[in-house]
Write a protein that holds these residues in place. Structure first.
Motif, PDB file in Angstrom:
ATOM      1  N   TRP A 104      -4.541  -5.583  -1.240  1.00 29.24           N
ATOM      2  CA  TRP A 104      -3.013  -5.893  -1.574  1.00 29.24           C
ATOM      3  C   TRP A 104      -2.563  -4.685  -2.378  1.00 29.24           C
ATOM      4  O   TRP A 104      -1.451  -4.263  -2.229  1.00 29.24           O
ATOM      5  N   TYR A 137      -3.568  -1.538  -2.325  1.00 32.26           N
ATOM      6  CA  TYR A 137      -3.564  -0.671  -1.418  1.00 32.26           C
ATOM      7  C   TYR A 137      -2.146  -0.789  -0.447  1.00 32.26           C
ATOM      8  O   TYR A 137      -1.632   0.263  -0.287  1.00 32.26           O
ATOM      9  N   TYR A 138      -2.214  -1.863   0.217  1.00 37.46           N
ATOM     10  CA  TYR A 138      -0.856  -2.109   0.884  1.00 37.46           C
ATOM     11  C   TYR A 138       0.389  -1.729   0.226  1.00 37.46           C
ATOM     12  O   TYR A 138       1.337  -1.137   0.762  1.00 37.46           O
ATOM     13  N   ASN A 139       0.624  -2.021  -1.118  1.00 42.00           N
ATOM     14  CA  ASN A 139       1.711  -1.810  -2.002  1.00 42.00           C
ATOM     15  C   ASN A 139       1.717  -0.532  -2.374  1.00 42.00           C
ATOM     16  O   ASN A 139       3.058  -0.242  -2.834  1.00 42.00           O
TER      17      ASN A 139
END
Length: 82
Positions: free
Chosen positions: A56, A58-60
């Motif tokens: 999460w 990394y995604y953001n």
């Protein structure tokens, strides 16, 4: 309290519970396989939670996770690395 504050409060409470569990569990407890866990040891379940949180982040914001380690599927994490 707005939704962001509620989410942060919830995360902090759950993180404190996880840290308390980790502090107090024995090496034998980390190697235990709870019923209904699909074969994952407690240590592997904690590593999985870490990897989900990592994903999460990394995604953001990929730059936030540059120095945060991840666990691989066959890793056998111990207390020190968890």
């Amino acid at each position: 309290m707005n939704i962001i504050q509620q989410a942060l409060t919830s995360w902090r409470v759950h993180n404190e519970i996880n840290l308390t569990l980790l502090k107090n569990i024995s090496a034998k407890g980390l190697d235990a396989v709870p019923a209904e866990s699909r074969g994952r040891t407690v240590a592997k379940q904690l590593a999985h939670m870490h990897n989900v949180r990592y994903a999460w982040l990394y995604y953001n914001s990929p730059t936030l996770v540059k120095r945060i380690p991840r666990f691989r599927k066959n890793d056998k994490p111990n207390k020190r690395v968890l």
